[in-house]
Design a protein around this motif. Sequence first.
Motif, PDB file in Angstrom:
ATOM      1  N   PRO A  19      35.534   3.166   6.030  1.00  0.00           N
ATOM      2  CA  PRO A  19      36.657   2.512   6.715  1.00  0.00           C
ATOM      3  C   PRO A  19      37.242   1.313   5.987  1.00  0.00           C
ATOM      4  N   ARG A  20      36.494   0.699   5.081  1.00  0.00           N
ATOM      5  CA  ARG A  20      37.052  -0.438   4.355  1.00  0.00           C
ATOM      6  C   ARG A  20      37.933   0.056   3.214  1.00  0.00           C
ATOM      7  N   THR A  21      38.878   0.919   3.610  1.00  0.00           N
ATOM      8  CA  THR A  21      40.060   1.405   2.894  1.00  0.00           C
ATOM      9  C   THR A  21      39.914   2.698   2.115  1.00  0.00           C
ATOM     10  N   ALA A  22      38.793   3.420   2.206  1.00  0.00           N
ATOM     11  CA  ALA A  22      38.665   4.667   1.440  1.00  0.00           C
ATOM     12  C   ALA A  22      39.409   5.824   2.093  1.00  0.00           C
ATOM     13  N   GLY A  23      39.264   5.985   3.406  1.00  0.00           N
ATOM     14  CA  GLY A  23      40.038   7.003   4.107  1.00  0.00           C
ATOM     15  C   GLY A  23      39.420   8.365   4.233  1.00  0.00           C
TER      16      GLY A  23
ATOM     17  N   THR B 239      35.378   0.368  13.537  1.00  0.00           N
ATOM     18  CA  THR B 239      36.138   0.936  12.425  1.00  0.00           C
ATOM     19  C   THR B 239      37.450   0.182  12.216  1.00  0.00           C
ATOM     20  N   ILE B 240      38.121  -0.152  13.307  1.00  0.00           N
ATOM     21  CA  ILE B 240      39.363  -0.920  13.220  1.00  0.00           C
ATOM     22  C   ILE B 240      39.103  -2.278  12.577  1.00  0.00           C
ATOM     23  N   PHE B 241      38.003  -2.910  12.984  1.00  0.00           N
ATOM     24  CA  PHE B 241      37.606  -4.203  12.418  1.00  0.00           C
ATOM     25  C   PHE B 241      37.372  -4.090  10.912  1.00  0.00           C
ATOM     26  N   LEU B 242      36.661  -3.050  10.485  1.00  0.00           N
ATOM     27  CA  LEU B 242      36.371  -2.840   9.065  1.00  0.00           C
ATOM     28  C   LEU B 242      37.637  -2.526   8.277  1.00  0.00           C
ATOM     29  N   MET B 243      38.528  -1.718   8.853  1.00  0.00           N
ATOM     30  CA  MET B 243      39.778  -1.364   8.179  1.00  0.00           C
ATOM     31  C   MET B 243      40.637  -2.609   7.950  1.00  0.00           C
ATOM     32  N   PHE B 244      40.624  -3.514   8.916  1.00  0.00           N
ATOM     33  CA  PHE B 244      41.439  -4.715   8.806  1.00  0.00           C
ATOM     34  C   PHE B 244      40.918  -5.629   7.699  1.00  0.00           C
ATOM     35  N   ILE B 245      39.598  -5.706   7.540  1.00  0.00           N
ATOM     36  CA  ILE B 245      39.011  -6.557   6.494  1.00  0.00           C
ATOM     37  C   ILE B 245      39.303  -5.999   5.112  1.00  0.00           C
ATOM     38  N   GLY B 246      39.015  -4.709   4.890  1.00  0.00           N
ATOM     39  CA  GLY B 246      39.307  -4.095   3.601  1.00  0.00           C
ATOM     40  C   GLY B 246      38.278  -4.399   2.530  1.00  0.00           C
ATOM     41  N   GLY B 247      38.716  -4.404   1.268  1.00  0.00           N
ATOM     42  CA  GLY B 247      37.816  -4.565   0.126  1.00  0.00           C
ATOM     43  C   GLY B 247      38.048  -5.868  -0.617  1.00  0.00           C
ATOM     44  N   GLY B 248      37.795  -5.847  -1.920  1.00  0.00           N
ATOM     45  CA  GLY B 248      37.911  -7.049  -2.735  1.00  0.00           C
ATOM     46  C   GLY B 248      39.319  -7.263  -3.268  1.00  0.00           C
ATOM     47  N   SER B 249      39.665  -8.521  -3.522  1.00  0.00           N
ATOM     48  CA  SER B 249      40.977  -8.849  -4.102  1.00  0.00           C
ATOM     49  C   SER B 249      41.086  -8.263  -5.504  1.00  0.00           C
ATOM     50  N   GLY B 250      42.273  -7.771  -5.845  1.00  0.00           N
ATOM     51  CA  GLY B 250      42.484  -7.194  -7.163  1.00  0.00           C
ATOM     52  C   GLY B 250      41.826  -5.842  -7.338  1.00  0.00           C
ATOM     53  N   SER B 251      41.430  -5.209  -6.233  1.00  0.00           N
ATOM     54  CA  SER B 251      40.805  -3.887  -6.306  1.00  0.00           C
ATOM     55  C   SER B 251      41.798  -2.819  -5.888  1.00  0.00           C
ATOM     56  N   THR B 252      41.318  -1.583  -5.764  1.00  0.00           N
ATOM     57  CA  THR B 252      42.164  -0.495  -5.283  1.00  0.00           C
ATOM     58  C   THR B 252      42.221  -0.473  -3.762  1.00  0.00           C
ATOM     59  N   ALA B 253      41.474  -1.373  -3.122  1.00  0.00           N
ATOM     60  CA  ALA B 253      41.394  -1.400  -1.668  1.00  0.00           C
ATOM     61  C   ALA B 253      42.495  -2.258  -1.054  1.00  0.00           C
ATOM     62  N   GLY B 254      42.654  -2.129   0.264  1.00  0.00           N
ATOM     63  CA  GLY B 254      43.650  -2.903   0.994  1.00  0.00           C
ATOM     64  C   GLY B 254      42.997  -3.860   1.971  1.00  0.00           C
ATOM     65  N   GLY B 255      43.660  -4.102   3.127  1.00  0.00           N
ATOM     66  CA  GLY B 255      43.143  -5.020   4.116  1.00  0.00           C
ATOM     67  C   GLY B 255      43.409  -6.473   3.748  1.00  0.00           C
TER      68      GLY B 255
END
Length: 446
Positions: A275-279, A296-312
């Motif tokens: 959920p932390r942006t993989a889909g 899951t909504i909470f995890l999606m909102f946080i996302g991944g690391g800055s400068g990564s392929t992730a969002g949030g």
Amino acid sequence: MKNILLEGLNPSKILVLGFALVILVGAFLLTLPIATVNGVSLSFLDALFTATSATCVTGLVVVDTGDTFSKFGEIVILVLIQIGGLGFMTFATFLFTLLGKKISLKERILLKEAYNATSTAGMVKLVKRILLFTVIVEGIGAFLLAMRFAFDMPYGEAVYFGIFHSVSIFNNAGFDIFGDFSSLTSYVDDPFVVLTICGLIVIGGLGFVVINELYEYRETQQLSLHTKVVLTTTAILIVGASILIFLFEYGNVRTLGPLNMEGKILGAIFHGISPRTAGANTLSMADLTYATLFLTIFLMFIGGGSGSTAGGIKVTTFAVLMATVMAQLKGKEDVVLFKRRIVEETILKSLTVAVSGMMIVILVTFLLSITEHGHDFMMYLFEATSAFGTVGLSMGLTPELSPIGRILIVITMFIGRLGPLTLGFAITKRQTKEAFKRPKGNMMIG
């Protein structure tokens, strides 16, 4: 490239226009008859939605990728995912380096903006390492997945499936070509597939600056505050989320319930990471308990690391906000992480990103509840958060979206990929520093 920064275009505007151009080109290619299995042109809105989802490495789809698109269409999607995941400036820099053209200071500033880096120093070297690292990781992922898929399909097809899903998952896109909107549900208890996919997700979501520091650790013997925060927060979120999902879904007969203990653990770990942006998903999203959906909504909102392929909003933003709350509750004047005082500018920026993200999700949820009918409110909130976090998980609402709903999600994915601050800087004119300070004011809070 010499004139890439035209007068009046700051780095934020160039990033916005660059992504928009890539999306439009991708949408045009996906409308071609050759892009679909049946040779019938896809509507422009559906092509635009798919191109935006791919370029913004989201994974939300209005038509099933494997059932709808031909090999040509799938390759177009894959190229869009790769460009969107690494950033078009990465490819432009690499191309012009090969041509022997010097990368100017302005282009370095643009690269710094694209990767949320703190300095322009070493940006070209970082780009080269990013491309090399991407090729290596995606290659290993493709090889491992192809070996496993070869047991289920012809070897040539297994290689193709391995490459597609390795690129898609490493870039945290979540696109799959298994058909029938099934994602990876047939591999829920397969340790080889689950652990390989989880590895690609985590590595892609850490951020290239973090990966570069880990690579150089043998020489430097030190890690920056940013890297320490990303690694620690990521580990806490993965472990905590996996344990909670295991507990929430243990007795759910439609998810983890029928699986043996190994399958339950694998299913919980996968859904604690994805959920932390993989889909991608191995559990049916519509059958999850409300507790898991909310987590899951909470995890999606946080996302991944800055400068990564992730969002949030990114794990560093979340960590700074939590540290700020703890400092306030303890009555401390300074916000401290790993024995380092966090500067006020970083705290305010984190607050701006988080509040902007919340406002976007709330607004889109509200609008979806008006434009779409006959669905549970949780579906609207889930869809809006997934789009903003560029995750790609859905409770089944995406294919049923109205034209207006699809446009809303397209805009949300675009904002989520670029980030509220980047888009805000591109739209508004940043004020110069004032020459004087106004009198202080105070008010009651809480």
